[in-house]
Enzyme design. Sequence first.
Site, PDB file in Angstrom:
ATOM      1  N   SER A 118     -11.101  -0.886  -1.553  1.00 14.70           N
ATOM      2  CA  SER A 118      -9.841  -0.837  -0.800  1.00 14.70           C
ATOM      3  C   SER A 118     -10.065  -1.086   0.686  1.00 14.70           C
ATOM      4  CB  SER A 118      -9.199   0.550  -0.918  1.00 14.70           C
ATOM      5  OG  SER A 118      -8.466   0.665  -2.095  1.00 14.70           O
TER       6      SER A 118
ATOM      7  N   HIS B 238      -3.926   6.175   2.998  1.00 15.92           N
ATOM      8  CA  HIS B 238      -4.582   4.944   2.519  1.00 15.92           C
ATOM      9  C   HIS B 238      -3.988   3.682   3.163  1.00 15.92           C
ATOM     10  CE1 HIS B 238      -5.688   1.876  -0.571  1.00 15.92           C
ATOM     11  NE2 HIS B 238      -6.716   2.664  -0.830  1.00 15.92           N
TER      12      HIS B 238
ATOM     13  N   ASP C 197       0.841  -1.194   0.000  1.00 15.52           N
ATOM     14  CA  ASP C 197       0.000   0.000   0.000  1.00 15.52           C
ATOM     15  C   ASP C 197       0.879   1.247   0.000  1.00 15.52           C
ATOM     16  OD1 ASP C 197      -2.338   1.750   0.592  1.00 15.52           O
ATOM     17  OD2 ASP C 197      -3.305  -0.140   1.085  1.00 15.52           O
TER      18      ASP C 197
END
Length: 716
Positions: free
Chosen positions: A521, A198, A142
């Site tokens: 996600s 994220h 990520d």
Amino acid sequence: MVKLNFVVRSVVITLAFTLSLCDANDDDGNPKFHIVYLGSIPETKASYSPTSHHLNMLQQVLDGSNPTKSLVRSYKRSFNGFAAMLTNQQAEKLTEMEGVVSVFPSKTLQTQTTRSWDFLGLPKAPKGHQTIETNLVVGFFDTGVWPESESFSDKCITEPVPKKWKGTCAGGKNFTCNKKLIGARFYTEDSARDNDGHGSHTASIAAGNDVDNASFYGIAEGTARGAVPSSRIAAYKVCSSAGCADHGILAAFDDAIADGVDVISVSFGAAAALNLDTDSVAIGSFHAMAKGVLVVQSAGNAGPYPGTVASVAPWLITVAASTLDRQIVDKVILGNGKVLTGRSVNSFKSNGRRVPIALSNGNSSECEKEYADICGCLDKKLVKGKIVLCDNHAEAEPKSAGAVGTIAKIDLADLNLGYVTIMPSVSLLPKDYDVVKLYTNSTKDPKAEILKSESGQDQSAPRAAAFSGRGPNAIISEILKPDISAPGVNILAAYSPIGSPTEDPSTDNRSVHYNILSGTSMACPHVSGIAAYVKNFHPDWSPAAIKSAIMTSAKPMITNLTYDVGEYAYGSGQANPILAINPGLVYDINKEDYVQMMCNLGYDNRKIKLISGELNPCKGAAHRSLVRNLNYPALTVLVEPRVHINISFSRIVTNVGLANSSYRVRLTSKPEVINITVKPRVLSFKALNEKKSFVVNVIGMIPNETAVISSREPLK
Ligand SMILES: *[C@@H]1O[C@H](CO)[C@@H](O)[C@H](O)[C@H]1NC(C)=O
Ligand SMILES: *[C@@H]1O[C@H](CO)[C@@H](O)[C@H](O)[C@H]1NC(C)=O
Ligand SMILES: *[C@@H]1O[C@H](CO)[C@@H](O)[C@H](O)[C@H]1NC(C)=O
Ligand SMILES: *[C@@H]1O[C@H](CO)[C@@H](O)[C@H](O)[C@H]1NC(C)=O
Ligand SMILES: *[C@@H]1O[C@H](CO)[C@@H](O)[C@H](O)[C@H]1NC(C)=O
Ligand SMILES: *[C@@H]1O[C@H](CO)[C@@H](O)[C@H](O)[C@H]1NC(C)=O
Ligand SMILES: *[C@@H]1O[C@H](CO)[C@@H](O)[C@H](O)[C@H]1NC(C)=O
Ligand SMILES: *[C@@H]1O[C@H](CO)[C@@H](O)[C@H](O)[C@H]1NC(C)=O
Ligand SMILES: *[C@@H]1O[C@H](CO)[C@@H](O)[C@H](O)[C@H]1NC(C)=O
Ligand SMILES: *[C@@H]1O[C@H](CO)[C@@H](O)[C@H](O)[C@H]1NC(C)=O
């Protein structure tokens, strides 16, 4: 107890997806990043040195220039291949060379942007085999992590780093690991520190600590927690805010598999499905599976249209996003007292005053009407100090034009996306938006007050989120994708304090430690956490057995045929961590089975040899019709309408329940247009790990192009 999902779809959909690869196709003669994939590392040759082999191959195509300059990375720990700067001509030459599976330009994939564990029925502090849980390592590919986040502190872990761990903490300067965050590597930028948010979000969803009183400005307040709070985290930073490059993704797989992670969580993907030999996640996860490592990937956010699921390999778990029973709503009160409810995540508290409303396309010569309608261009004179109406969600332009709020119209397709707003804003469904527009147009002095968001109930949950990528599988139609659903709408989880909460630092410079995001996600790490949770109880299970347990124990979801196509929207249903521990039977699949599937798909024998590392990988006659006999925990077939069908599927189940047990077939819905028979109807087991086979036969005719037959086939 053991359920099979059943999809028979009438239309033979020919999906023609083209990912824009302009960079690679316009041959300007300049070298570009390419991946040269060579399959498994040869086991037979003891003296084999991957790097010198890679340099040697390069030398043959480089016409005298220095191969070490062009070689960017060698993949040699878990599989074989390299990344190099090559012209298209050189890449073509390499494609022809012996030992090459595929050569493809390195693409850039995109990230697919808590109450959720309560909703899924996973109790806090699960009474598992704690000592095993602390031996589990979940790897996250990520944007890195924020190592100082409370979600990643090791205050509750006393056990030392597991002995099997061969990874390292190489997160760059000022990046410190601890007993929870045990590994870090980066393949982009200059450290594994998450400056986006994220990566911290996804890692904390799966494996974060319990953190009390977490919220986004008081919204969604509660305990933020991962599924396996005692497990370890290894961060592999492959994404920056610009995306995630293939060459880094493959390097991370090469490392993570060798480092000893148990589960890999991948919350990014291509814009559309790719062939197995040019999809870096499919390639890396094949070699992970061969080493017993399960890879979980998000389905992508290109829904709700058919064929939009971008994660297609059968050895991956592909996760769709579904709604949570907690909805985040914000309200707007009009001057006439009418209250309308919208879906945005608005952290701005109202001062209790009603503010004038402006139409974006009012009396102005500054902007073209069409552009003004969607607030793409606004006349400051009209909107300054006012709440502006926008026919589409837009906030940057209203903010810079001096508006103090927006009321926006959202499509049904965006229904489930709760945008975090950068100023007081509310997103309304078209019918409510029209109410505001009419009020504004028909009132002399229109005013409104936008309230801060609050939590509400959503009785209809779980439903597939509109944005979640849908099947059928564009590459292997016999393999159901997505596989499973998990919450992916308005998820509160850890964030990077230097990342913009709305991922746009130019309009939003707030700093938060917890943020609310939506996307597949966010759904993906829920299942990565569940996979680790199941592995905690069954450390010896194969990746396919864990996946089967999660799929066959899923909670059924509702089909909404107006745009959903049942299993193609949500896979087996909503993942259920508690039931997944005791599935009774599992559909196991080993590496040889997947390899045989590639043979049946018609892949080149030479390539399959390289990928599998086996001398004679394709046993018996290969035929496309045999692909559906892969021992997948779902049955899927695309058929032509108005043509008689007579199709059989073979499956083998392994008893992981009680030694002495019997399972009887029960069909929970009987479609009228087809007959489904299962032979034998009863499977009796005498021992654990005993295997039994059965055949499902489907006979009938699908009446028209739009019919979808979707059924469940549980063995009780
Ligand atoms: C290291 O990280 C800490 C925590 O974010 C920060 O306070 C400090 O300024 C950083 N130091 C350097 C040299 O970047
Ligand atoms: C969480 O918030 C509640 C009320 O706002 C407070 O009583 C409690 O002490 C807080 N807990 C922690 C750990 O900060
Ligand atoms: C529009 O603006 C012009 C010039 O600014 C003004 O003369 C006119 O009265 C305005 N019309 C309305 C309907 O407000
Ligand atoms: C606003 O009102 C005018 C006249 O009253 C009308 O012509 C127009 O269609 C209305 N616009 C909207 C968006 O309701
Ligand atoms: C954030 O931006 C606002 C203007 O939009 C500015 O006033 C403020 O100082 C900025 N804050 C930080 C921490 O940069
Ligand atoms: C199906 O979805 C559409 C679009 O969101 C909605 O209008 C309709 O009410 C839904 N149908 C059911 C049965 O929920
Ligand atoms: C279906 O196919 C099987 C095997 O090919 C055959 O034995 C059977 O008679 C067929 N049934 C029908 C109804 O066509
Ligand atoms: C299994 O069941 C049979 C008959 O019900 C019994 O004879 C046998 O002892 C059982 N075996 C085990 C291992 O419990
Ligand atoms: C299903 O089976 C029944 C009984 O054997 C038969 O009457 C019927 O025609 C079959 N339907 C189809 C669609 O084959
Ligand atoms: C197609 O078949 C389905 C299932 O039998 C039926 O519900 C639907 O009305 C049919 N549609 C058309 C256009 O004939």
